[in-house]
Design a protein around this motif. Structure first.
Motif, PDB file in Angstrom:
ATOM      1  N   TYR A  52      35.391  45.966  38.943  1.00 46.05           N
ATOM      2  CA  TYR A  52      36.563  46.194  38.093  1.00 46.05           C
ATOM      3  C   TYR A  52      37.866  46.156  38.891  1.00 46.05           C
ATOM      4  O   TYR A  52      38.695  45.291  38.673  1.00 46.05           O
ATOM      5  CB  TYR A  52      36.428  47.528  37.329  1.00 46.05           C
ATOM      6  CG  TYR A  52      35.279  47.486  36.349  1.00 46.05           C
ATOM      7  CD1 TYR A  52      35.458  46.992  35.060  1.00 46.05           C
ATOM      8  CD2 TYR A  52      34.007  47.896  36.729  1.00 46.05           C
ATOM      9  CE1 TYR A  52      34.400  46.919  34.170  1.00 46.05           C
ATOM     10  CE2 TYR A  52      32.943  47.828  35.837  1.00 46.05           C
ATOM     11  CZ  TYR A  52      33.142  47.338  34.569  1.00 46.05           C
ATOM     12  OH  TYR A  52      32.095  47.247  33.694  1.00 46.05           O
ATOM     13  N   TRP A  53      38.028  47.095  39.782  1.00 42.61           N
ATOM     14  CA  TRP A  53      39.301  47.215  40.504  1.00 42.61           C
ATOM     15  C   TRP A  53      39.661  45.961  41.284  1.00 42.61           C
ATOM     16  O   TRP A  53      40.796  45.516  41.237  1.00 42.61           O
ATOM     17  CB  TRP A  53      39.248  48.396  41.463  1.00 42.61           C
ATOM     18  CG  TRP A  53      39.224  49.734  40.805  1.00 42.61           C
ATOM     19  CD1 TRP A  53      39.262  50.010  39.459  1.00 42.61           C
ATOM     20  CD2 TRP A  53      39.143  50.994  41.459  1.00 42.61           C
ATOM     21  NE1 TRP A  53      39.213  51.359  39.252  1.00 42.61           N
ATOM     22  CE2 TRP A  53      39.137  51.989  40.459  1.00 42.61           C
ATOM     23  CE3 TRP A  53      39.064  51.368  42.784  1.00 42.61           C
ATOM     24  CZ2 TRP A  53      39.061  53.345  40.772  1.00 42.61           C
ATOM     25  CZ3 TRP A  53      39.001  52.726  43.091  1.00 42.61           C
ATOM     26  CH2 TRP A  53      39.010  53.687  42.090  1.00 42.61           C
ATOM     27  N   ASN A  54      38.714  45.399  42.015  1.00 39.19           N
ATOM     28  CA  ASN A  54      39.013  44.261  42.894  1.00 39.19           C
ATOM     29  C   ASN A  54      39.299  42.967  42.146  1.00 39.19           C
ATOM     30  O   ASN A  54      39.776  42.012  42.746  1.00 39.19           O
ATOM     31  CB  ASN A  54      37.876  44.034  43.891  1.00 39.19           C
ATOM     32  CG  ASN A  54      37.734  45.182  44.878  1.00 39.19           C
ATOM     33  OD1 ASN A  54      38.557  46.077  44.939  1.00 39.19           O
ATOM     34  ND2 ASN A  54      36.659  45.161  45.650  1.00 39.19           N
ATOM     35  N   VAL A  55      38.997  42.919  40.853  1.00 40.48           N
ATOM     36  CA  VAL A  55      39.202  41.686  40.088  1.00 40.48           C
ATOM     37  C   VAL A  55      40.230  41.841  38.971  1.00 40.48           C
ATOM     38  O   VAL A  55      40.380  40.961  38.132  1.00 40.48           O
ATOM     39  CB  VAL A  55      37.862  41.158  39.510  1.00 40.48           C
ATOM     40  CG1 VAL A  55      36.888  40.815  40.623  1.00 40.48           C
ATOM     41  CG2 VAL A  55      37.254  42.141  38.525  1.00 40.48           C
ATOM     42  N   TYR A  74      36.912  47.163  31.125  1.00 44.47           N
ATOM     43  CA  TYR A  74      36.989  45.707  30.921  1.00 44.47           C
ATOM     44  C   TYR A  74      37.232  45.051  32.268  1.00 44.47           C
ATOM     45  O   TYR A  74      37.724  45.682  33.208  1.00 44.47           O
ATOM     46  CB  TYR A  74      38.108  45.323  29.936  1.00 44.47           C
ATOM     47  CG  TYR A  74      39.486  45.489  30.495  1.00 44.47           C
ATOM     48  CD1 TYR A  74      40.106  44.459  31.194  1.00 44.47           C
ATOM     49  CD2 TYR A  74      40.174  46.688  30.347  1.00 44.47           C
ATOM     50  CE1 TYR A  74      41.362  44.621  31.736  1.00 44.47           C
ATOM     51  CE2 TYR A  74      41.444  46.853  30.885  1.00 44.47           C
ATOM     52  CZ  TYR A  74      42.027  45.819  31.579  1.00 44.47           C
ATOM     53  OH  TYR A  74      43.277  45.984  32.113  1.00 44.47           O
ATOM     54  N   TYR A  75      36.851  43.781  32.341  1.00 47.07           N
ATOM     55  CA  TYR A  75      37.212  42.979  33.498  1.00 47.07           C
ATOM     56  C   TYR A  75      37.399  41.529  33.072  1.00 47.07           C
ATOM     57  O   TYR A  75      36.882  41.105  32.035  1.00 47.07           O
ATOM     58  CB  TYR A  75      36.212  43.096  34.645  1.00 47.07           C
ATOM     59  CG  TYR A  75      34.753  42.818  34.361  1.00 47.07           C
ATOM     60  CD1 TYR A  75      34.309  41.654  33.744  1.00 47.07           C
ATOM     61  CD2 TYR A  75      33.793  43.728  34.767  1.00 47.07           C
ATOM     62  CE1 TYR A  75      32.956  41.409  33.532  1.00 47.07           C
ATOM     63  CE2 TYR A  75      32.445  43.492  34.555  1.00 47.07           C
ATOM     64  CZ  TYR A  75      32.033  42.337  33.939  1.00 47.07           C
ATOM     65  OH  TYR A  75      30.693  42.098  33.730  1.00 47.07           O
ATOM     66  N   ALA A  83      40.898  35.588  29.500  1.00 48.26           N
ATOM     67  CA  ALA A  83      39.849  36.318  28.791  1.00 48.26           C
ATOM     68  C   ALA A  83      39.333  37.512  29.602  1.00 48.26           C
ATOM     69  O   ALA A  83      39.341  37.496  30.832  1.00 48.26           O
ATOM     70  CB  ALA A  83      38.682  35.374  28.487  1.00 48.26           C
ATOM     71  N   VAL A  84      38.908  38.533  28.866  1.00 46.67           N
ATOM     72  CA  VAL A  84      38.259  39.688  29.470  1.00 46.67           C
ATOM     73  C   VAL A  84      36.998  40.006  28.675  1.00 46.67           C
ATOM     74  O   VAL A  84      36.847  39.572  27.528  1.00 46.67           O
ATOM     75  CB  VAL A  84      39.162  40.954  29.484  1.00 46.67           C
ATOM     76  CG1 VAL A  84      40.412  40.728  30.305  1.00 46.67           C
ATOM     77  CG2 VAL A  84      39.491  41.424  28.088  1.00 46.67           C
ATOM     78  N   GLU A  85      36.121  40.760  29.308  1.00 45.60           N
ATOM     79  CA  GLU A  85      34.969  41.305  28.599  1.00 45.60           C
ATOM     80  C   GLU A  85      35.118  42.816  28.570  1.00 45.60           C
ATOM     81  O   GLU A  85      35.327  43.443  29.612  1.00 45.60           O
ATOM     82  CB  GLU A  85      33.652  40.931  29.281  1.00 45.60           C
ATOM     83  CG  GLU A  85      32.460  41.461  28.512  1.00 45.60           C
ATOM     84  CD  GLU A  85      31.125  40.996  29.067  1.00 45.60           C
ATOM     85  OE1 GLU A  85      30.118  41.664  28.776  1.00 45.60           O
ATOM     86  OE2 GLU A  85      31.080  39.979  29.788  1.00 45.60           O
TER      87      GLU A  85
END
Length: 161
Positions: A52-55, A74-75, A83-85
């Motif tokens: 999550y955090w790194n992306v 979400y990421y 787009a995110v999921e």
């Protein structure tokens, strides 16, 4: 992120939350007969920093009196442009039915839009009927292309630019 809904604190995940968040998610999965997959679909919960955090994603916990009672996250994904999921929307049974799921989803969508994303994907399982009703009420449309083995439904929502 730091906000309140009734007596719940919704805040950014911290490393000290790792075990409590994982236990809450595993508990909900078990309740619905779904397996906890620490080496597969749930690895992201154990490695929030990487997934999550790194992306450029976010992972939130829902806290009540010092206990993690829910999660949402979400990421970014490559299913289309911007787009995110949405991931890990889970609430323990004792906190359901208080509007918390809708509040979380609304705040996730706001945070996602503020970061310029426009397409929201989420995967779920048919046994999660409450979640499916929430997503459909909030404008998520059935789609195709499920990637997670324990899931059998995928939804998409497009945010206006």
């Amino acid at each position: 992120m730091r906000t309140h809904h009734r007596d719940f604190l919704i805040r950014d995940w911290e490393p000290r939350d790792r075990a409590m968040a994982a236990n809450a998610i595993a508990s909900v999965l078990k309740e619905y007969g779904l397996g906890w997959e620490p080496q597969g679909a749930d690895r992201d919960v154990l490695e929030v920093e990487q997934y999550y955090w790194n992306v450029g994603g976010q992972f939130w916990v829902v806290e009540q009196q010092g206990e993690v009672v829910g999660t949402s996250a979400y990421y970014p994904v490559s299913r289309g442009e911007n787009a995110v999921e949405i991931r890990k929307m889970y609430l323990l049974p004792k906190v359901r039915g208080q509007g918390l799921g809708g509040f979380l989803l609304e705040n996730l969508e706001r945070a996602i839009a503020e970061r310029g994303f426009q397409t929201l994907w989420l995967e779920t399982a048919s046994v999660l009927q409450e979640a499916i009703r929430l997503y459909e009420r909030r404008g998520y449309q059935p789609a195709t292309g499920v990637e997670t083995p324990r899931c059998d439904r995928i939804y998409v929502k497009y945010l206006s630019s």
